[in-house]
Scaffold this motif. Structure first.
Motif, PDB file in Angstrom:
ATOM      1  N   ASN A  26      37.081  55.647  27.710  1.00 32.26           N
ATOM      2  CA  ASN A  26      37.945  56.276  26.716  1.00 32.26           C
ATOM      3  C   ASN A  26      38.223  57.736  27.065  1.00 32.26           C
ATOM      4  O   ASN A  26      39.116  58.351  26.488  1.00 32.26           O
ATOM      5  CB  ASN A  26      37.299  56.189  25.327  1.00 32.26           C
ATOM      6  CG  ASN A  26      37.262  54.759  24.800  1.00 32.26           C
ATOM      7  OD1 ASN A  26      38.161  53.976  25.090  1.00 32.26           O
ATOM      8  ND2 ASN A  26      36.218  54.429  24.053  1.00 32.26           N
ATOM      9  N   ALA A  27      37.443  58.297  27.991  1.00 36.12           N
ATOM     10  CA  ALA A  27      37.615  59.688  28.379  1.00 36.12           C
ATOM     11  C   ALA A  27      38.792  59.835  29.331  1.00 36.12           C
ATOM     12  O   ALA A  27      38.992  59.020  30.229  1.00 36.12           O
ATOM     13  CB  ALA A  27      36.346  60.222  29.029  1.00 36.12           C
ATOM     14  N   LEU A  28      39.576  60.875  29.123  1.00 35.46           N
ATOM     15  CA  LEU A  28      40.717  61.174  29.972  1.00 35.46           C
ATOM     16  C   LEU A  28      40.620  62.616  30.443  1.00 35.46           C
ATOM     17  O   LEU A  28      39.891  63.431  29.876  1.00 35.46           O
ATOM     18  CB  LEU A  28      42.025  60.979  29.203  1.00 35.46           C
ATOM     19  CG  LEU A  28      42.305  59.601  28.610  1.00 35.46           C
ATOM     20  CD1 LEU A  28      43.542  59.675  27.728  1.00 35.46           C
ATOM     21  CD2 LEU A  28      42.483  58.568  29.702  1.00 35.46           C
ATOM     22  N   ILE A  29      41.395  62.935  31.491  1.00 39.58           N
ATOM     23  CA  ILE A  29      41.543  64.325  31.900  1.00 39.58           C
ATOM     24  C   ILE A  29      42.576  64.968  30.979  1.00 39.58           C
ATOM     25  O   ILE A  29      43.737  64.551  30.961  1.00 39.58           O
ATOM     26  CB  ILE A  29      41.967  64.422  33.374  1.00 39.58           C
ATOM     27  CG1 ILE A  29      40.841  63.900  34.267  1.00 39.58           C
ATOM     28  CG2 ILE A  29      42.325  65.861  33.735  1.00 39.58           C
ATOM     29  CD1 ILE A  29      41.209  63.838  35.734  1.00 39.58           C
ATOM     30  N   ASP A  30      42.151  65.941  30.224  1.00 41.83           N
ATOM     31  CA  ASP A  30      43.041  66.593  29.266  1.00 41.83           C
ATOM     32  C   ASP A  30      44.008  67.536  29.974  1.00 41.83           C
ATOM     33  O   ASP A  30      45.217  67.469  29.775  1.00 41.83           O
ATOM     34  CB  ASP A  30      42.201  67.347  28.229  1.00 41.83           C
ATOM     35  CG  ASP A  30      43.065  68.025  27.180  1.00 41.83           C
ATOM     36  OD1 ASP A  30      44.090  67.449  26.801  1.00 41.83           O
ATOM     37  OD2 ASP A  30      42.718  69.154  26.771  1.00 41.83           O
ATOM     38  N   ARG A  31      43.460  68.409  30.829  1.00 40.33           N
ATOM     39  CA  ARG A  31      44.314  69.380  31.524  1.00 40.33           C
ATOM     40  C   ARG A  31      43.534  70.001  32.681  1.00 40.33           C
ATOM     41  O   ARG A  31      42.310  69.884  32.769  1.00 40.33           O
ATOM     42  CB  ARG A  31      44.788  70.482  30.574  1.00 40.33           C
ATOM     43  CG  ARG A  31      43.675  71.347  30.016  1.00 40.33           C
ATOM     44  CD  ARG A  31      44.201  72.271  28.930  1.00 40.33           C
ATOM     45  NE  ARG A  31      43.199  73.218  28.469  1.00 40.33           N
ATOM     46  CZ  ARG A  31      42.280  72.927  27.551  1.00 40.33           C
ATOM     47  NH1 ARG A  31      42.218  71.717  27.027  1.00 40.33           N
ATOM     48  NH2 ARG A  31      41.409  73.845  27.176  1.00 40.33           N
ATOM     49  N   VAL A  32      44.274  70.696  33.547  1.00 46.26           N
ATOM     50  CA  VAL A  32      43.701  71.437  34.672  1.00 46.26           C
ATOM     51  C   VAL A  32      44.023  72.913  34.469  1.00 46.26           C
ATOM     52  O   VAL A  32      45.150  73.270  34.129  1.00 46.26           O
ATOM     53  CB  VAL A  32      44.275  70.951  36.019  1.00 46.26           C
ATOM     54  CG1 VAL A  32      43.693  71.764  37.172  1.00 46.26           C
ATOM     55  CG2 VAL A  32      43.998  69.466  36.215  1.00 46.26           C
ATOM     56  N   GLU A  33      43.026  73.759  34.676  1.00 51.33           N
ATOM     57  CA  GLU A  33      43.217  75.202  34.572  1.00 51.33           C
ATOM     58  C   GLU A  33      42.688  75.881  35.827  1.00 51.33           C
ATOM     59  O   GLU A  33      41.753  75.393  36.462  1.00 51.33           O
ATOM     60  CB  GLU A  33      42.480  75.768  33.357  1.00 51.33           C
ATOM     61  CG  GLU A  33      42.974  75.246  32.016  1.00 51.33           C
ATOM     62  CD  GLU A  33      42.186  75.823  30.849  1.00 51.33           C
ATOM     63  OE1 GLU A  33      41.155  76.507  31.106  1.00 51.33           O
ATOM     64  OE2 GLU A  33      42.594  75.600  29.690  1.00 51.33           O
ATOM     65  N   ILE A  34      43.291  77.013  36.191  1.00 49.43           N
ATOM     66  CA  ILE A  34      42.749  77.866  37.250  1.00 49.43           C
ATOM     67  C   ILE A  34      41.862  78.902  36.581  1.00 49.43           C
ATOM     68  O   ILE A  34      42.327  79.669  35.725  1.00 49.43           O
ATOM     69  CB  ILE A  34      43.863  78.548  38.052  1.00 49.43           C
ATOM     70  CG1 ILE A  34      44.763  77.496  38.701  1.00 49.43           C
ATOM     71  CG2 ILE A  34      43.268  79.467  39.129  1.00 49.43           C
ATOM     72  CD1 ILE A  34      45.956  78.078  39.432  1.00 49.43           C
ATOM     73  N   VAL A  35      40.580  78.920  36.942  1.00 51.56           N
ATOM     74  CA  VAL A  35      39.642  79.816  36.270  1.00 51.56           C
ATOM     75  C   VAL A  35      39.189  80.972  37.164  1.00 51.56           C
ATOM     76  O   VAL A  35      38.427  81.831  36.730  1.00 51.56           O
ATOM     77  CB  VAL A  35      38.414  79.038  35.750  1.00 51.56           C
ATOM     78  CG1 VAL A  35      38.847  78.058  34.669  1.00 51.56           C
ATOM     79  CG2 VAL A  35      37.714  78.289  36.880  1.00 51.56           C
ATOM     80  N   SER A  36      39.642  80.998  38.412  1.00 55.85           N
ATOM     81  CA  SER A  36      39.352  82.132  39.298  1.00 55.85           C
ATOM     82  C   SER A  36      40.467  83.148  39.192  1.00 55.85           C
ATOM     83  O   SER A  36      41.562  82.845  38.717  1.00 55.85           O
ATOM     84  CB  SER A  36      39.198  81.664  40.741  1.00 55.85           C
ATOM     85  OG  SER A  36      40.378  80.982  41.159  1.00 55.85           O
ATOM     86  N   GLU A  37      40.204  84.360  39.655  1.00 58.29           N
ATOM     87  CA  GLU A  37      41.206  85.421  39.676  1.00 58.29           C
ATOM     88  C   GLU A  37      41.185  86.100  41.043  1.00 58.29           C
ATOM     89  O   GLU A  37      40.111  86.343  41.599  1.00 58.29           O
ATOM     90  CB  GLU A  37      40.925  86.468  38.595  1.00 58.29           C
ATOM     91  CG  GLU A  37      41.148  85.967  37.165  1.00 58.29           C
ATOM     92  CD  GLU A  37      42.597  85.695  36.840  1.00 58.29           C
ATOM     93  OE1 GLU A  37      43.475  86.236  37.554  1.00 58.29           O
ATOM     94  OE2 GLU A  37      42.862  84.940  35.890  1.00 58.29           O
ATOM     95  N   PRO A  38      42.356  86.424  41.609  1.00 59.92           N
ATOM     96  CA  PRO A  38      42.381  87.177  42.867  1.00 59.92           C
ATOM     97  C   PRO A  38      41.691  88.525  42.693  1.00 59.92           C
ATOM     98  O   PRO A  38      41.651  89.081  41.589  1.00 59.92           O
ATOM     99  CB  PRO A  38      43.878  87.345  43.149  1.00 59.92           C
ATOM    100  CG  PRO A  38      44.557  86.302  42.325  1.00 59.92           C
ATOM    101  CD  PRO A  38      43.706  86.108  41.115  1.00 59.92           C
ATOM    102  N   ALA A  39      41.148  89.044  43.783  1.00 55.83           N
ATOM    103  CA  ALA A  39      40.429  90.315  43.711  1.00 55.83           C
ATOM    104  C   ALA A  39      41.333  91.453  43.266  1.00 55.83           C
ATOM    105  O   ALA A  39      40.894  92.369  42.565  1.00 55.83           O
ATOM    106  CB  ALA A  39      39.787  90.637  45.064  1.00 55.83           C
ATOM    107  N   ALA A  40      42.616  91.394  43.657  1.00 53.74           N
ATOM    108  CA  ALA A  40      43.527  92.483  43.291  1.00 53.74           C
ATOM    109  C   ALA A  40      44.966  92.009  43.384  1.00 53.74           C
ATOM    110  O   ALA A  40      45.309  91.164  44.206  1.00 53.74           O
ATOM    111  CB  ALA A  40      43.317  93.688  44.212  1.00 53.74           C
ATOM    112  N   ASN A  41      45.812  92.545  42.521  1.00 54.80           N
ATOM    113  CA  ASN A  41      47.269  92.399  42.614  1.00 54.80           C
ATOM    114  C   ASN A  41      47.778  90.967  42.458  1.00 54.80           C
ATOM    115  O   ASN A  41      48.871  90.644  42.907  1.00 54.80           O
ATOM    116  CB  ASN A  41      47.770  92.976  43.945  1.00 54.80           C
ATOM    117  CG  ASN A  41      47.365  94.414  44.130  1.00 54.80           C
ATOM    118  OD1 ASN A  41      47.553  95.229  43.233  1.00 54.80           O
ATOM    119  ND2 ASN A  41      46.786  94.726  45.277  1.00 54.80           N
ATOM    120  N   GLY A  42      46.991  90.104  41.831  1.00 56.13           N
ATOM    121  CA  GLY A  42      47.458  88.749  41.584  1.00 56.13           C
ATOM    122  C   GLY A  42      47.669  87.915  42.818  1.00 56.13           C
ATOM    123  O   GLY A  42      48.352  86.887  42.773  1.00 56.13           O
TER     124      GLY A  42
END
Length: 277
Positions: free
Chosen positions: A37-53
């Motif tokens: 019954n479990a599904l994948i709800d969504r995917v998120e990016i949880v890391s951040e670049p060190a600088a300037n996106g």
């Protein structure tokens, strides 16, 4: 992580070969079992670049795959989340799992580039032969929703921080001849340099020349010495009227008013950079 990424690429090749031999229901799909019954709800990016996106060589991209169930996930073998990096698809490897959450990681390698930002296509998780994801006695539905490209997660892994490079003459993109200059140009502050770049992108060479001259007279901008060693520090990829351009922060020699030599941090376009011979 580099060995893991290389192994993952090899797994992709093995999967492609297996698909040809075994058909669409080959080892790229989990073995059939009782549906969960479990599904994948969504995917998120949880890391951040060190600088300037913008991620650089050696930085790590981390995805969180969030499930509709808060139950623990039992994992067996290697599982991958396929994402788009520029014009290629790459596998992020499952690195951790907990109740309601899976974590996938990928380490950027030299040459990786994405001017729009990484994205995840609609599809399914990829399983190595024999790998499973189960909640209780049931297989997790491996379907993944699309994650659109995010400009806060662009990639410029052509150089590593601290790497030596050279300032080169500009390509056809920046009409330095119309500015009466030779070589590359840069400014100490990105806020001073961006208007110059965007004026050029709009075809306003005269406006770009005026902006640069003002910065040059006040000591904020300089011509960059061609073929002189510089140190790569960081990069940012920006967009102006649907055109993507690269800004690079490098530490190297430049010439100010009266040809006075100066050394400081200079923002410049990515096309100004060249590897040392």
């Amino acid at each position: 992580m580099r060995r893991a990424a290389a192994a993952a690429v090899a797994v992709l090749a093995l999967f492609a070969l297996s698909a040809c031999e075994d058909g669409a229901e080959g080892p790229t799909s989990p073995e059939p079992g009782a549906p969960s019954n479990a599904l994948i709800d969504r995917v998120e990016i949880v890391s951040e670049p060190a600088a300037n996106g913008t991620y650089l060589d050696g930085e790590e991209l981390v995805f969180a795959v969030l499930l509709t169930s808060g139950e623990a996930v039992e994992t067996t073998g290697e599982v991958f989340l396929i994402f788009d990096l520029g014009l290629a698809s790459q596998p992020a490897a499952l690195a951790a799992s907990e109740a309601g959450r899976l974590e996938f990681r990928y380490e950027f390698r030299r040459g990786d580039y994405d001017g729009d930002g990484v994205s995840v296509p609609e599809g399914e998780l990829m399983f190595a032969p024999g790998a499973t994801l189960r909640i209780g006695n049931a297989d997790l539905d491996a379907s993944v929703r699309e994650l659109a490209a995010d400009p806060g997660h662009r990639v410029f892994a052509r150089y590593s921080q601290g790497e030596s490079l050279l300032f080169d003459t500009m390509l056809d993109r920046f009409p330095l001849d119309s500015l009466g200059l030779e070589g590359a140009i840069g400014c100490a502050e990105i806020e001073d340099f961006v208007p110059i770049v965007e004026a050029v992108l709009e075809g306003n060479a005269a406006g770009a020349a005026t902006l640069f001259q003002l910065g040059w007279q006040t000591g904020g901008c300089a011509t960059l010495t061609q073929d002189m060693p510089a140190i790569f520090l960081s990069a940012a990829i920006a967009e102006h009227r649907d055109e993507i351009y690269e800004l690079v922060l490098a530490y190297g020699p430049g010439a100010g008013p009266g040809g006075q030599e100066t050394t400081t941090n200079w923002w410049t376009l990515g096309d100004f950079l060249a590897e040392p011979p």
